[in-house]
Design a protein around this motif. Sequence first.
Motif, mmCIF file in Angstrom:
data_model
loop_
_atom_site.group_PDB
_atom_site.id
_atom_site.type_symbol
_atom_site.label_atom_id
_atom_site.label_comp_id
_atom_site.label_asym_id
_atom_site.label_seq_id
_atom_site.Cartn_x
_atom_site.Cartn_y
_atom_site.Cartn_z
ATOM 1 N N ILE A 6 -24.079 -16.742 15.203
ATOM 2 C CA ILE A 6 -25.296 -17.301 14.627
ATOM 3 C C ILE A 6 -25.536 -18.675 15.244
ATOM 4 O O ILE A 6 -24.820 -19.634 14.960
ATOM 5 C CB ILE A 6 -25.205 -17.392 13.090
ATOM 6 C CG1 ILE A 6 -24.958 -15.991 12.517
ATOM 7 C CG2 ILE A 6 -26.484 -18.005 12.520
ATOM 8 C CD1 ILE A 6 -24.695 -15.955 11.030
ATOM 9 N N ASP A 7 -26.531 -18.734 16.122
ATOM 10 C CA ASP A 7 -26.924 -19.977 16.776
ATOM 11 C C ASP A 7 -27.978 -20.655 15.920
ATOM 12 O O ASP A 7 -28.832 -19.984 15.331
ATOM 13 C CB ASP A 7 -27.517 -19.705 18.163
ATOM 14 C CG ASP A 7 -26.582 -18.899 19.060
ATOM 15 O OD1 ASP A 7 -25.358 -19.073 18.944
ATOM 16 O OD2 ASP A 7 -27.088 -18.115 19.879
ATOM 17 N N THR A 8 -27.936 -21.986 15.853
ATOM 18 C CA THR A 8 -28.904 -22.710 15.032
ATOM 19 C C THR A 8 -29.608 -23.788 15.839
ATOM 20 O O THR A 8 -29.088 -24.284 16.839
ATOM 21 C CB THR A 8 -28.229 -23.363 13.807
ATOM 22 O OG1 THR A 8 -27.204 -24.254 14.249
ATOM 23 C CG2 THR A 8 -27.646 -22.311 12.882
ATOM 24 N N ASN A 9 -30.805 -24.135 15.372
ATOM 25 C CA ASN A 9 -31.600 -25.185 16.010
ATOM 26 C C ASN A 9 -32.389 -25.889 14.908
ATOM 27 O O ASN A 9 -33.038 -25.242 14.098
ATOM 28 C CB ASN A 9 -32.548 -24.570 17.044
ATOM 29 C CG ASN A 9 -33.204 -25.612 17.911
ATOM 30 O OD1 ASN A 9 -33.435 -26.729 17.493
ATOM 31 N ND2 ASN A 9 -33.509 -25.226 19.137
ATOM 32 N N ASP A 10 -32.320 -27.235 14.910
ATOM 33 C CA ASP A 10 -33.030 -28.009 13.883
ATOM 34 C C ASP A 10 -34.134 -28.876 14.478
ATOM 35 O O ASP A 10 -34.532 -29.866 13.895
ATOM 36 C CB ASP A 10 -32.059 -28.859 13.069
ATOM 37 C CG ASP A 10 -31.392 -29.955 13.885
ATOM 38 O OD1 ASP A 10 -31.787 -30.187 15.048
ATOM 39 O OD2 ASP A 10 -30.467 -30.590 13.362
ATOM 40 N N ASP A 11 -34.643 -28.518 15.633
ATOM 41 C CA ASP A 11 -35.674 -29.249 16.384
ATOM 42 C C ASP A 11 -35.094 -30.435 17.153
ATOM 43 O O ASP A 11 -35.768 -30.976 18.004
ATOM 44 C CB ASP A 11 -36.828 -29.731 15.506
ATOM 45 C CG ASP A 11 -38.035 -28.808 15.562
ATOM 46 O OD1 ASP A 11 -37.988 -27.790 16.273
ATOM 47 O OD2 ASP A 11 -39.027 -29.119 14.889
ATOM 48 N N ASP A 12 -33.875 -30.851 16.835
ATOM 49 C CA ASP A 12 -33.197 -31.902 17.582
ATOM 50 C C ASP A 12 -31.995 -31.345 18.336
ATOM 51 O O ASP A 12 -31.737 -31.721 19.465
ATOM 52 C CB ASP A 12 -32.674 -33.015 16.649
ATOM 53 C CG ASP A 12 -33.744 -33.984 16.213
ATOM 54 O OD1 ASP A 12 -34.759 -34.116 16.925
ATOM 55 O OD2 ASP A 12 -33.566 -34.606 15.156
ATOM 56 N N THR A 13 -31.260 -30.485 17.669
ATOM 57 C CA THR A 13 -29.980 -30.030 18.191
ATOM 58 C C THR A 13 -29.877 -28.515 18.149
ATOM 59 O O THR A 13 -30.098 -27.904 17.108
ATOM 60 C CB THR A 13 -28.826 -30.632 17.354
ATOM 61 O OG1 THR A 13 -28.978 -32.046 17.313
ATOM 62 C CG2 THR A 13 -27.482 -30.288 17.946
ATOM 63 N N PHE A 14 -29.516 -27.926 19.297
ATOM 64 C CA PHE A 14 -29.211 -26.498 19.384
ATOM 65 C C PHE A 14 -27.702 -26.353 19.344
ATOM 66 O O PHE A 14 -26.988 -27.025 20.089
ATOM 67 C CB PHE A 14 -29.764 -25.902 20.685
ATOM 68 C CG PHE A 14 -29.295 -24.490 20.925
ATOM 69 C CD1 PHE A 14 -29.861 -23.437 20.241
ATOM 70 C CD2 PHE A 14 -28.285 -24.234 21.828
ATOM 71 C CE1 PHE A 14 -29.437 -22.137 20.450
ATOM 72 C CE2 PHE A 14 -27.850 -22.934 22.051
ATOM 73 C CZ PHE A 14 -28.430 -21.889 21.360
#
Length: 83
Positions: A6-14
């Motif tokens: 499960i890869d995540t991205n918060d608009d700043d950090t992938f």
Amino acid sequence: MPRYFIDTNDDDTFVEDEEGQILVDAEAARQMAQASLPDMAREKMPDGDGRTFSAVVRDGAGTVIYKATLKLTGEWSAGQKPC
């Protein structure tokens, strides 16, 4: 049992999940991806009024099988922004 990433991205950090987790099935991975989004939002807010959070599920072969997105938008009503 299969392994899911499960890869995540918060608009700043992938963040690429390099270890993965052994889960019962793809539905369990979907639920985990969805559950991660509110926690990500709580950690990043109130850092601005707009941000998109996403979680992508990959199977053991690296194929994307599911993507969940949470878009958080905040805006002041006309003339209501505090000083």
